[in-house]
Design a protein around this motif. Structure first.
Motif, PDB file in Angstrom:
ATOM      1  N   GLY A 283      41.999  15.819  41.511  1.00 45.08           N
ATOM      2  CA  GLY A 283      40.965  15.495  42.493  1.00 45.08           C
ATOM      3  C   GLY A 283      40.855  16.568  43.558  1.00 45.08           C
ATOM      4  O   GLY A 283      39.750  16.990  43.931  1.00 45.08           O
ATOM      5  N   ALA A 284      42.004  17.052  44.041  1.00 47.79           N
ATOM      6  CA  ALA A 284      41.999  18.138  45.023  1.00 47.79           C
ATOM      7  C   ALA A 284      41.422  19.414  44.411  1.00 47.79           C
ATOM      8  O   ALA A 284      40.651  20.126  45.067  1.00 47.79           O
ATOM      9  CB  ALA A 284      43.407  18.375  45.549  1.00 47.79           C
ATOM     10  N   GLU A 285      41.764  19.694  43.161  1.00 52.92           N
ATOM     11  CA  GLU A 285      41.237  20.886  42.484  1.00 52.92           C
ATOM     12  C   GLU A 285      39.719  20.817  42.300  1.00 52.92           C
ATOM     13  O   GLU A 285      39.036  21.826  42.406  1.00 52.92           O
ATOM     14  CB  GLU A 285      41.914  21.076  41.126  1.00 52.92           C
ATOM     15  CG  GLU A 285      43.315  21.591  41.213  1.00 52.92           C
ATOM     16  CD  GLU A 285      43.386  23.019  41.719  1.00 52.92           C
ATOM     17  OE1 GLU A 285      42.510  23.838  41.393  1.00 52.92           O
ATOM     18  OE2 GLU A 285      44.337  23.302  42.460  1.00 52.92           O
ATOM     19  N   ILE A 286      39.210  19.634  42.019  1.00 49.11           N
ATOM     20  CA  ILE A 286      37.756  19.471  41.864  1.00 49.11           C
ATOM     21  C   ILE A 286      37.045  19.805  43.166  1.00 49.11           C
ATOM     22  O   ILE A 286      36.060  20.544  43.185  1.00 49.11           O
ATOM     23  CB  ILE A 286      37.421  18.045  41.380  1.00 49.11           C
ATOM     24  CG1 ILE A 286      37.861  17.859  39.934  1.00 49.11           C
ATOM     25  CG2 ILE A 286      35.934  17.741  41.544  1.00 49.11           C
ATOM     26  CD1 ILE A 286      37.818  16.418  39.454  1.00 49.11           C
ATOM     27  N   VAL A 287      37.543  19.262  44.270  1.00 51.72           N
ATOM     28  CA  VAL A 287      36.917  19.544  45.566  1.00 51.72           C
ATOM     29  C   VAL A 287      37.062  21.023  45.901  1.00 51.72           C
ATOM     30  O   VAL A 287      36.131  21.642  46.427  1.00 51.72           O
ATOM     31  CB  VAL A 287      37.516  18.655  46.677  1.00 51.72           C
ATOM     32  CG1 VAL A 287      36.987  19.053  48.043  1.00 51.72           C
ATOM     33  CG2 VAL A 287      37.205  17.200  46.404  1.00 51.72           C
TER      34      VAL A 287
ATOM     35  N   ARG B 104      53.569   6.855  38.974  1.00 48.89           N
ATOM     36  CA  ARG B 104      53.209   7.190  37.601  1.00 48.89           C
ATOM     37  C   ARG B 104      52.721   8.643  37.596  1.00 48.89           C
ATOM     38  O   ARG B 104      52.024   9.078  38.500  1.00 48.89           O
ATOM     39  CB  ARG B 104      52.101   6.279  37.104  1.00 48.89           C
ATOM     40  CG  ARG B 104      52.377   4.809  37.325  1.00 48.89           C
ATOM     41  CD  ARG B 104      52.400   4.100  35.999  1.00 48.89           C
ATOM     42  NE  ARG B 104      52.519   2.661  36.204  1.00 48.89           N
ATOM     43  CZ  ARG B 104      53.586   1.978  35.860  1.00 48.89           C
ATOM     44  NH1 ARG B 104      54.615   2.591  35.315  1.00 48.89           N
ATOM     45  NH2 ARG B 104      53.644   0.676  36.049  1.00 48.89           N
ATOM     46  N   TRP B 105      53.088   9.378  36.570  1.00 49.16           N
ATOM     47  CA  TRP B 105      52.732  10.787  36.530  1.00 49.16           C
ATOM     48  C   TRP B 105      51.229  10.990  36.433  1.00 49.16           C
ATOM     49  O   TRP B 105      50.705  11.986  36.919  1.00 49.16           O
ATOM     50  CB  TRP B 105      53.473  11.493  35.404  1.00 49.16           C
ATOM     51  CG  TRP B 105      54.903  11.691  35.775  1.00 49.16           C
ATOM     52  CD1 TRP B 105      55.978  11.038  35.254  1.00 49.16           C
ATOM     53  CD2 TRP B 105      55.411  12.548  36.783  1.00 49.16           C
ATOM     54  NE1 TRP B 105      57.120  11.437  35.875  1.00 49.16           N
ATOM     55  CE2 TRP B 105      56.803  12.377  36.832  1.00 49.16           C
ATOM     56  CE3 TRP B 105      54.837  13.457  37.671  1.00 49.16           C
ATOM     57  CZ2 TRP B 105      57.617  13.073  37.711  1.00 49.16           C
ATOM     58  CZ3 TRP B 105      55.657  14.147  38.544  1.00 49.16           C
ATOM     59  CH2 TRP B 105      57.021  13.954  38.559  1.00 49.16           C
ATOM     60  N   TYR B 106      50.528  10.065  35.800  1.00 51.94           N
ATOM     61  CA  TYR B 106      49.078  10.229  35.739  1.00 51.94           C
ATOM     62  C   TYR B 106      48.454  10.049  37.113  1.00 51.94           C
ATOM     63  O   TYR B 106      47.401  10.608  37.396  1.00 51.94           O
ATOM     64  CB  TYR B 106      48.425   9.306  34.710  1.00 51.94           C
ATOM     65  CG  TYR B 106      48.583   7.819  34.954  1.00 51.94           C
ATOM     66  CD1 TYR B 106      47.725   7.142  35.806  1.00 51.94           C
ATOM     67  CD2 TYR B 106      49.571   7.086  34.310  1.00 51.94           C
ATOM     68  CE1 TYR B 106      47.853   5.785  36.027  1.00 51.94           C
ATOM     69  CE2 TYR B 106      49.709   5.732  34.511  1.00 51.94           C
ATOM     70  CZ  TYR B 106      48.846   5.084  35.378  1.00 51.94           C
ATOM     71  OH  TYR B 106      48.972   3.743  35.591  1.00 51.94           O
ATOM     72  N   PHE B 107      49.115   9.301  38.007  1.00 50.62           N
ATOM     73  CA  PHE B 107      48.604   9.181  39.378  1.00 50.62           C
ATOM     74  C   PHE B 107      48.779  10.515  40.108  1.00 50.62           C
ATOM     75  O   PHE B 107      47.861  10.982  40.784  1.00 50.62           O
ATOM     76  CB  PHE B 107      49.318   8.057  40.134  1.00 50.62           C
ATOM     77  CG  PHE B 107      48.650   7.725  41.440  1.00 50.62           C
ATOM     78  CD1 PHE B 107      47.647   6.789  41.504  1.00 50.62           C
ATOM     79  CD2 PHE B 107      49.015   8.376  42.608  1.00 50.62           C
ATOM     80  CE1 PHE B 107      47.008   6.500  42.690  1.00 50.62           C
ATOM     81  CE2 PHE B 107      48.392   8.098  43.806  1.00 50.62           C
ATOM     82  CZ  PHE B 107      47.391   7.155  43.851  1.00 50.62           C
ATOM     83  N   VAL B 108      49.940  11.120  39.958  1.00 50.22           N
ATOM     84  CA  VAL B 108      50.195  12.421  40.586  1.00 50.22           C
ATOM     85  C   VAL B 108      49.216  13.455  40.034  1.00 50.22           C
ATOM     86  O   VAL B 108      48.618  14.238  40.785  1.00 50.22           O
ATOM     87  CB  VAL B 108      51.653  12.858  40.357  1.00 50.22           C
ATOM     88  CG1 VAL B 108      51.893  14.267  40.885  1.00 50.22           C
ATOM     89  CG2 VAL B 108      52.618  11.870  40.999  1.00 50.22           C
ATOM     90  N   LEU B 109      49.032  13.464  38.723  1.00 47.70           N
ATOM     91  CA  LEU B 109      48.086  14.383  38.090  1.00 47.70           C
ATOM     92  C   LEU B 109      46.668  14.140  38.599  1.00 47.70           C
ATOM     93  O   LEU B 109      45.922  15.085  38.872  1.00 47.70           O
ATOM     94  CB  LEU B 109      48.142  14.232  36.567  1.00 47.70           C
ATOM     95  CG  LEU B 109      47.207  15.125  35.770  1.00 47.70           C
ATOM     96  CD1 LEU B 109      47.594  16.582  35.934  1.00 47.70           C
ATOM     97  CD2 LEU B 109      47.226  14.728  34.308  1.00 47.70           C
ATOM     98  N   GLY B 110      46.293  12.874  38.757  1.00 47.93           N
ATOM     99  CA  GLY B 110      44.964  12.544  39.262  1.00 47.93           C
ATOM    100  C   GLY B 110      44.743  13.056  40.677  1.00 47.93           C
ATOM    101  O   GLY B 110      43.669  13.573  40.999  1.00 47.93           O
TER     102      GLY B 110
ATOM    103  N   ARG C 220      34.388  26.197  46.759  1.00 47.72           N
ATOM    104  CA  ARG C 220      34.225  27.628  46.476  1.00 47.72           C
ATOM    105  C   ARG C 220      32.816  27.933  45.975  1.00 47.72           C
ATOM    106  O   ARG C 220      32.208  28.916  46.373  1.00 47.72           O
ATOM    107  CB  ARG C 220      35.243  28.099  45.436  1.00 47.72           C
ATOM    108  CG  ARG C 220      36.621  28.131  45.939  1.00 47.72           C
ATOM    109  CD  ARG C 220      36.794  29.267  46.913  1.00 47.72           C
ATOM    110  NE  ARG C 220      38.162  29.277  47.388  1.00 47.72           N
ATOM    111  CZ  ARG C 220      38.522  29.669  48.588  1.00 47.72           C
ATOM    112  NH1 ARG C 220      37.629  30.104  49.428  1.00 47.72           N
ATOM    113  NH2 ARG C 220      39.769  29.639  48.956  1.00 47.72           N
ATOM    114  N   ARG C 221      32.313  27.078  45.098  1.00 42.30           N
ATOM    115  CA  ARG C 221      30.963  27.296  44.561  1.00 42.30           C
ATOM    116  C   ARG C 221      29.911  27.203  45.667  1.00 42.30           C
ATOM    117  O   ARG C 221      29.011  28.035  45.759  1.00 42.30           O
ATOM    118  CB  ARG C 221      30.671  26.285  43.470  1.00 42.30           C
ATOM    119  CG  ARG C 221      29.288  26.453  42.860  1.00 42.30           C
ATOM    120  CD  ARG C 221      29.177  25.659  41.639  1.00 42.30           C
ATOM    121  NE  ARG C 221      29.916  26.392  40.607  1.00 42.30           N
ATOM    122  CZ  ARG C 221      29.638  26.311  39.326  1.00 42.30           C
ATOM    123  NH1 ARG C 221      28.688  25.523  38.922  1.00 42.30           N
ATOM    124  NH2 ARG C 221      30.315  26.992  38.450  1.00 42.30           N
ATOM    125  N   VAL C 222      30.038  26.197  46.532  1.00 42.15           N
ATOM    126  CA  VAL C 222      29.087  26.032  47.636  1.00 42.15           C
ATOM    127  C   VAL C 222      29.177  27.221  48.589  1.00 42.15           C
ATOM    128  O   VAL C 222      28.143  27.745  49.041  1.00 42.15           O
ATOM    129  CB  VAL C 222      29.340  24.699  48.382  1.00 42.15           C
ATOM    130  CG1 VAL C 222      28.587  24.644  49.699  1.00 42.15           C
ATOM    131  CG2 VAL C 222      28.957  23.523  47.501  1.00 42.15           C
TER     132      VAL C 222
END
Length: 110
Positions: free
Chosen positions: A80-84, A70-76, A89-91
């Motif tokens: 998720g990788a972008e959030i980490v 499902r495309w929402y799984f790929v997007l998720g 980067r912030r840390v």
């Protein structure tokens, strides 16, 4: 047909899967900085990492959406990788700022 609630949970599981995959890759990268590797070792590590990642994501897709992509799984997974990535980067910026501050205090003292 799945309800919107179960699809939302699947999206959250995809976010978590992306976070896990990127976090593991960060650990592999940091390990490479601590212990120098030859190009052959790096290539083998990368191949094993991507093989394990493919198996892990396949299992996650299988359990969350009955094996259909499902495309929402790929997007998720990507989000998720972008959030980490953003958190990392912030840390790093905060740590770098604190190290500089302490270095300046150390130089002033001595």
């Amino acid at each position: 047909m799945k309800g919107i609630g179960s699809e939302g949970i699947a999206f959250l599981q995809a976010l978590l899967a992306g976070m896990i995959v990127y976090s593991v890759y960060l650990c592999v990268r940091k390990l490479r900085r601590v212990i120098r590797h030859s190009l052959t070792a790096v290539a083998i590590e990368d191949a094993l990492f991507w093989l394990a990642t493919a198996i892990y994501l396949f299992v996650q897709i299988y359990y969350t959406s009955n094996g259909s992509i499902r495309w929402y799984f790929v997007l998720g997974v990507v989000l998720g990788a972008e959030i980490v990535f953003a958190l990392q980067r912030r840390v790093e910026k905060i740590v770098e700022k604190n190290v500089r501050k302490r270095g300046d205090k150390f130089r002033q003292k001595y």
